[in-house]
Structures are given as structure tokens and as C-alpha cells.
Design a protein around this motif. Sequence first.
Motif, PDB file in Angstrom:
ATOM      1  N   SER A  85      41.455 -93.187  59.191  1.00 22.76           N
ATOM      2  CA  SER A  85      41.247 -91.770  59.455  1.00 22.76           C
ATOM      3  C   SER A  85      42.579 -91.037  59.436  1.00 22.76           C
ATOM      4  CB  SER A  85      40.575 -91.589  60.821  1.00 22.76           C
ATOM      5  OG  SER A  85      41.404 -92.098  61.839  1.00 22.76           O
ATOM      6  N   GLY A  86      42.481 -89.731  59.488  1.00 25.19           N
ATOM      7  CA  GLY A  86      43.701 -88.938  59.622  1.00 25.19           C
ATOM      8  C   GLY A  86      44.219 -88.416  58.299  1.00 25.19           C
ATOM      9  N   ASN A  87      45.136 -87.505  58.391  1.00 26.22           N
ATOM     10  CA  ASN A  87      45.726 -86.858  57.240  1.00 26.22           C
ATOM     11  C   ASN A  87      46.839 -87.737  56.681  1.00 26.22           C
ATOM     12  OD1 ASN A  87      47.170 -85.130  55.522  1.00 26.22           O
ATOM     13  ND2 ASN A  87      46.565 -83.343  56.705  1.00 26.22           N
ATOM     14  N   VAL A  88      46.805 -87.961  55.369  1.00 25.75           N
ATOM     15  CA  VAL A  88      47.831 -88.803  54.752  1.00 25.75           C
ATOM     16  C   VAL A  88      49.213 -88.194  54.932  1.00 25.75           C
ATOM     17  CG1 VAL A  88      47.588 -87.709  52.474  1.00 25.75           C
ATOM     18  CG2 VAL A  88      48.454 -90.047  52.650  1.00 25.75           C
ATOM     19  N   LEU A  89      49.294 -86.863  55.030  1.00 27.22           N
ATOM     20  CA  LEU A  89      50.589 -86.214  55.216  1.00 27.22           C
ATOM     21  C   LEU A  89      51.208 -86.584  56.558  1.00 27.22           C
ATOM     22  CD1 LEU A  89      49.833 -82.647  53.783  1.00 27.22           C
ATOM     23  CD2 LEU A  89      50.883 -84.614  52.621  1.00 27.22           C
ATOM     24  N   LEU A  90      50.361 -86.797  57.574  1.00 25.78           N
ATOM     25  CA  LEU A  90      50.864 -87.211  58.882  1.00 25.78           C
ATOM     26  C   LEU A  90      51.506 -88.588  58.779  1.00 25.78           C
ATOM     27  CD1 LEU A  90      51.159 -86.952  61.956  1.00 25.78           C
ATOM     28  CD2 LEU A  90      48.812 -87.819  62.171  1.00 25.78           C
ATOM     29  N   ARG A  91      50.865 -89.502  58.085  1.00 22.41           N
ATOM     30  CA  ARG A  91      51.431 -90.846  57.932  1.00 22.41           C
ATOM     31  C   ARG A  91      52.717 -90.806  57.114  1.00 22.41           C
ATOM     32  NH1 ARG A  91      47.492 -95.590  58.685  1.00 22.41           N
ATOM     33  NH2 ARG A  91      45.754 -94.630  59.767  1.00 22.41           N
ATOM     34  N   ARG A  92      52.757 -89.958  56.109  1.00 22.60           N
ATOM     35  CA  ARG A  92      53.990 -89.851  55.327  1.00 22.60           C
ATOM     36  C   ARG A  92      55.134 -89.349  56.197  1.00 22.60           C
ATOM     37  NH1 ARG A  92      53.778 -89.856  49.724  1.00 22.60           N
ATOM     38  NH2 ARG A  92      55.435 -88.289  49.593  1.00 22.60           N
ATOM     39  N   ASN A  93      54.843 -88.413  57.085  1.00 29.01           N
ATOM     40  CA  ASN A  93      55.875 -87.955  58.032  1.00 29.01           C
ATOM     41  C   ASN A  93      56.304 -89.075  58.954  1.00 29.01           C
ATOM     42  OD1 ASN A  93      55.844 -85.383  56.975  1.00 29.01           O
ATOM     43  ND2 ASN A  93      54.529 -84.519  58.565  1.00 29.01           N
ATOM     44  N   TYR A  95      56.311 -92.308  58.285  1.00 35.35           N
ATOM     45  CA  TYR A  95      57.156 -93.249  57.547  1.00 35.35           C
ATOM     46  C   TYR A  95      58.552 -92.671  57.310  1.00 35.35           C
ATOM     47  CZ  TYR A  95      52.546 -95.274  56.582  1.00 35.35           C
ATOM     48  OH  TYR A  95      51.293 -95.803  56.701  1.00 35.35           O
ATOM     49  N   ARG A  96      58.601 -91.367  57.001  1.00 31.77           N
ATOM     50  CA  ARG A  96      59.908 -90.749  56.783  1.00 31.77           C
ATOM     51  C   ARG A  96      60.759 -90.788  58.052  1.00 31.77           C
ATOM     52  NH1 ARG A  96      57.306 -87.151  52.909  1.00 31.77           N
ATOM     53  NH2 ARG A  96      56.513 -85.841  54.595  1.00 31.77           N
ATOM     54  N   LEU A  97      60.138 -90.480  59.184  1.00 27.39           N
ATOM     55  CA  LEU A  97      60.900 -90.490  60.433  1.00 27.39           C
ATOM     56  C   LEU A  97      61.331 -91.908  60.795  1.00 27.39           C
ATOM     57  CD1 LEU A  97      61.887 -88.566  62.673  1.00 27.39           C
ATOM     58  CD2 LEU A  97      59.879 -89.215  63.990  1.00 27.39           C
ATOM     59  N   ALA A  98      60.464 -92.893  60.519  1.00 27.95           N
ATOM     60  CA  ALA A  98      60.806 -94.287  60.811  1.00 27.95           C
ATOM     61  C   ALA A  98      61.988 -94.767  59.972  1.00 27.95           C
ATOM     62  CB  ALA A  98      59.593 -95.185  60.570  1.00 27.95           C
ATOM     63  N   ALA A 106      65.654 -90.916  68.456  1.00 28.79           N
ATOM     64  CA  ALA A 106      65.202 -89.892  69.394  1.00 28.79           C
ATOM     65  C   ALA A 106      63.847 -90.251  70.004  1.00 28.79           C
ATOM     66  CB  ALA A 106      65.120 -88.537  68.691  1.00 28.79           C
ATOM     67  N   VAL A 107      62.901 -90.703  69.159  1.00 29.76           N
ATOM     68  CA  VAL A 107      61.580 -91.085  69.672  1.00 29.76           C
ATOM     69  C   VAL A 107      61.698 -92.339  70.532  1.00 29.76           C
ATOM     70  CG1 VAL A 107      59.253 -91.814  69.050  1.00 29.76           C
ATOM     71  CG2 VAL A 107      60.388 -90.022  67.724  1.00 29.76           C
ATOM     72  N   ALA A 108      62.453 -93.327  70.053  1.00 34.14           N
ATOM     73  CA  ALA A 108      62.617 -94.577  70.806  1.00 34.14           C
ATOM     74  C   ALA A 108      63.258 -94.324  72.158  1.00 34.14           C
ATOM     75  CB  ALA A 108      63.448 -95.569  69.999  1.00 34.14           C
ATOM     76  N   ALA A 109      64.246 -93.417  72.198  1.00 33.05           N
ATOM     77  CA  ALA A 109      64.925 -93.112  73.456  1.00 33.05           C
ATOM     78  C   ALA A 109      63.955 -92.498  74.465  1.00 33.05           C
ATOM     79  CB  ALA A 109      66.088 -92.157  73.195  1.00 33.05           C
ATOM     80  N   SER A 110      63.092 -91.602  74.000  1.00 35.95           N
ATOM     81  CA  SER A 110      62.112 -90.988  74.896  1.00 35.95           C
ATOM     82  C   SER A 110      61.156 -92.030  75.468  1.00 35.95           C
ATOM     83  CB  SER A 110      61.319 -89.904  74.150  1.00 35.95           C
ATOM     84  OG  SER A 110      62.147 -88.821  73.787  1.00 35.95           O
ATOM     85  N   MET A 111      60.670 -92.910  74.609  1.00 38.09           N
ATOM     86  CA  MET A 111      59.717 -93.929  75.050  1.00 38.09           C
ATOM     87  C   MET A 111      60.354 -94.912  76.021  1.00 38.09           C
ATOM     88  SD  MET A 111      57.752 -94.725  71.463  1.00 38.09           S
ATOM     89  CE  MET A 111      56.392 -93.692  70.900  1.00 38.09           C
ATOM     90  N   ALA A 330      51.687 -87.271  67.356  1.00 36.37           N
ATOM     91  CA  ALA A 330      51.290 -86.700  66.067  1.00 36.37           C
ATOM     92  C   ALA A 330      51.780 -85.253  65.935  1.00 36.37           C
ATOM     93  CB  ALA A 330      49.771 -86.759  65.922  1.00 36.37           C
ATOM     94  N   ARG A 331      51.714 -84.491  67.017  1.00 36.75           N
ATOM     95  CA  ARG A 331      52.203 -83.104  66.979  1.00 36.75           C
ATOM     96  C   ARG A 331      53.703 -83.066  66.704  1.00 36.75           C
ATOM     97  NH1 ARG A 331      50.388 -79.869  72.166  1.00 36.75           N
ATOM     98  NH2 ARG A 331      51.591 -78.272  71.041  1.00 36.75           N
ATOM     99  N   HIS A 332      54.433 -83.995  67.291  1.00 37.96           N
ATOM    100  CA  HIS A 332      55.876 -84.060  67.026  1.00 37.96           C
ATOM    101  C   HIS A 332      56.133 -84.402  65.557  1.00 37.96           C
ATOM    102  CE1 HIS A 332      60.071 -85.016  67.102  1.00 37.96           C
ATOM    103  NE2 HIS A 332      59.865 -86.313  66.973  1.00 37.96           N
ATOM    104  N   LEU A 333      55.381 -85.358  65.014  1.00 31.04           N
ATOM    105  CA  LEU A 333      55.582 -85.764  63.627  1.00 31.04           C
ATOM    106  C   LEU A 333      55.222 -84.648  62.654  1.00 31.04           C
ATOM    107  CD1 LEU A 333      54.206 -89.412  63.832  1.00 31.04           C
ATOM    108  CD2 LEU A 333      56.590 -88.692  63.672  1.00 31.04           C
ATOM    109  N   ARG A 334      54.277 -83.814  63.039  1.00 28.58           N
ATOM    110  CA  ARG A 334      53.909 -82.667  62.191  1.00 28.58           C
ATOM    111  C   ARG A 334      54.921 -81.523  62.305  1.00 28.58           C
ATOM    112  NH1 ARG A 334      48.494 -83.620  64.349  1.00 28.58           N
ATOM    113  NH2 ARG A 334      47.219 -84.615  62.746  1.00 28.58           N
ATOM    114  N   GLY A 335      55.794 -81.581  63.310  1.00 24.60           N
ATOM    115  CA  GLY A 335      56.763 -80.521  63.510  1.00 24.60           C
ATOM    116  C   GLY A 335      56.323 -79.460  64.490  1.00 24.60           C
TER     117      GLY A 335
END
Length: 346
Positions: A85-93, A95-98, A106-111, A330-335
Motif C-alpha cells: 500500500s501507499g504512494n510510491v513517491l513516499l517510498r522513493r523519499n 530511500y533517498r533520505l536513507a 537526523a532521524v536516527a538521532a531523534s529515535m 511519513a509526514r516528515h518524509l513528504r516534507g
Amino acid sequence: MRQHLNTLFVTTDGAWLRKDGANIVVELDGAERGRVPAHLMGGVVCFGHVAMSPPLMGFCAEQGIGVSFLTEHGRFIARVEGAQSGNVLLRRNQYRLADDPAGTAAVAASMAAAKLANQRTVLRRALRDHGPSMEPDAQAGIDDAQRRLGDAARLAAAASDVDTVRGHEGDGASAYFGVFDRLIRAEDPGLRFKGRSRRPPLDAPNALLSFLYALLGHDCRSALEVVGLDPQVGFLHRDRPGRSGLALDLMEELRPLLADRVALSLLNRGQVTAEDFERREGGAVLLRDEARKAVLTAYQERKRDEITHPFLEEKVTVGLIPHLQARLLARHLRGDLDGYPPFLWK
């Protein structure tokens, strides 16, 4: 807000699951032991030697009901799911951030910082509730560990690369589990915690923690899939074939609330005793079948508790927190959000 669906846990060896209309039926030795309407189920988790009919697998996939198979230890084996499920654009974001060192850090530090802060909350609550009755050495040790966790959380939050984040997370974990045994008030020597061990767990508290972590892992993976994220590609955990890195990431900040506190309550209230565990050849320690049922009940009851979400500032059930955090990520990954707001338990 997502409806809080239930999870069906099947722990009895030899159980057979089949479809009957829109119901999931559980049989043992040819006799029906229970049935549940599928529309009330968000997932099915099978432990040990549990089998399922192909029609039921297909039905669950069509209905978006995730089916997970785990060993009797609680180690993940496989998952049956339908179309992603989900928008392919979200997954592409995602992968790009990863692949971006700064964004990943930044994400790892927060977690990691949230995990350490939430572990500190476990220790501080123990001091608040039971400090006066503790031995002075135990009280001082826990107090020192909670200060070390606070320092590690601040350092992790400020780190600019993932390896540094992981280092501070490891330092905090050492402090936390170094005093975990002092949080267990049961006097039975069979319930002593001898340091974190897994695959297999080597003592009763570790067996209990591993079982609860397996349940939480299922919930986190399901939550990520619902919003359309790839559970395999994480930020804090390195990519590894067969490992759900992002589900493990999401688990980190939720372990203290949804697993560690449940384990301590079960042990300290005498709901789980040393007799509820069995030792296998090689030293592995496992929960007995009846004890698993008690743990599952406590876990599900914990998920029904209400808590005020620190970022959304609204009352939610604890069981919805993985889904809410997945949506915030997901909201963060979408910007839509400048950073990922982790779950901070107060």
C-alpha cells in the motif's frame, strides 16, 4: 484516526487456522476452539508449530490483515501480506533520505534520543514508586544510571552522524540493562536478570522481554506498511537481508512503554513466576504456553490504556502509538514536518 483493530495471537502447537465465510476459525485436533470476525482483525501472529489454510492466507492478504509466523522463541520467520500500500513517491523519499548521511543521522538521532529518554523514565518511575524501600546501593545505582541515560540522550540528539548516534545509544543501553535486575522486586532467584541476552534468551526476564519485543515488532511493521513505508529500509539500524530495519527503528522509542514496563509489572506482581519458564538444551529459556497467554493478555490490556500523545496533544490508546508515529514519520518524509517528532513518554 485509524480504528484500533485487534491482533489474533495463536500460541498452541498443532493449531490449525482456516476461513469460514468472513470468519477466522482456530481448530485443535479437529475441534473448533474459537472464531473471530475478520473485519475486527488487524493482524494474525502465529507462534511455533501453527498452520494456516491457503484460502485463509489469501483472504487475509486481500483484506489487508498481516499474518506473521514466529518461532516459539518469538523470532520472526515470515510474513504474508497482500499488495503493498501507499504512494510510491513516499517510498522513493524514504530511500533517498536513507542514502543521505545527514538526513539519516537526523532521524536516527531523534529515535535514539527518545529511546534513551524513555528508558530514563522507566528508572525514574521505579525510584519514585519504590526508591524508599530499596537498598541504598540499589537506589544509588539506579539513580546513577538514569543520569547517564539523560546524558546519553542529549548527546545522541546532538550527534551529526549515525555511528556517533549508535555509540551513545549503546552507552545508554549498557547503563539501563546494567541496573534492570534491580527493578525486579521478586525475590525468586529463578527470576534474576543476568544481562541482556537473545537468540536465545538465557534467563527468565530475557525470555519475557524477547517475547514482548516480538509482539511489538509485529505491530510496528504493520503500522509502517499501513502508511506505505518500506519496513526493511531504516535509519538507525543498518540494512541487512531479511531484517526489518525501519520496524526495529520504530520499536526503539516504544520498547520502554510497551514492553519493558509490561515485563516488570508481570514479574513484580507475581503474574509470571519462575515456574512459567522452561530451560532447553544449550541454555535457552522459553515461556511456557500458559504463561504466553497471560503475557498476551497483559500486552493487549496495556494497548487499551489511554495516554496523551506529547506531539499531537490528544488522548489516544497506547496501541495506536505505533500507527501515529508511522504517520508522523511519513509526514516528515513528504516534507510536511521539518523533523521527525519521536514519542517521548512522560
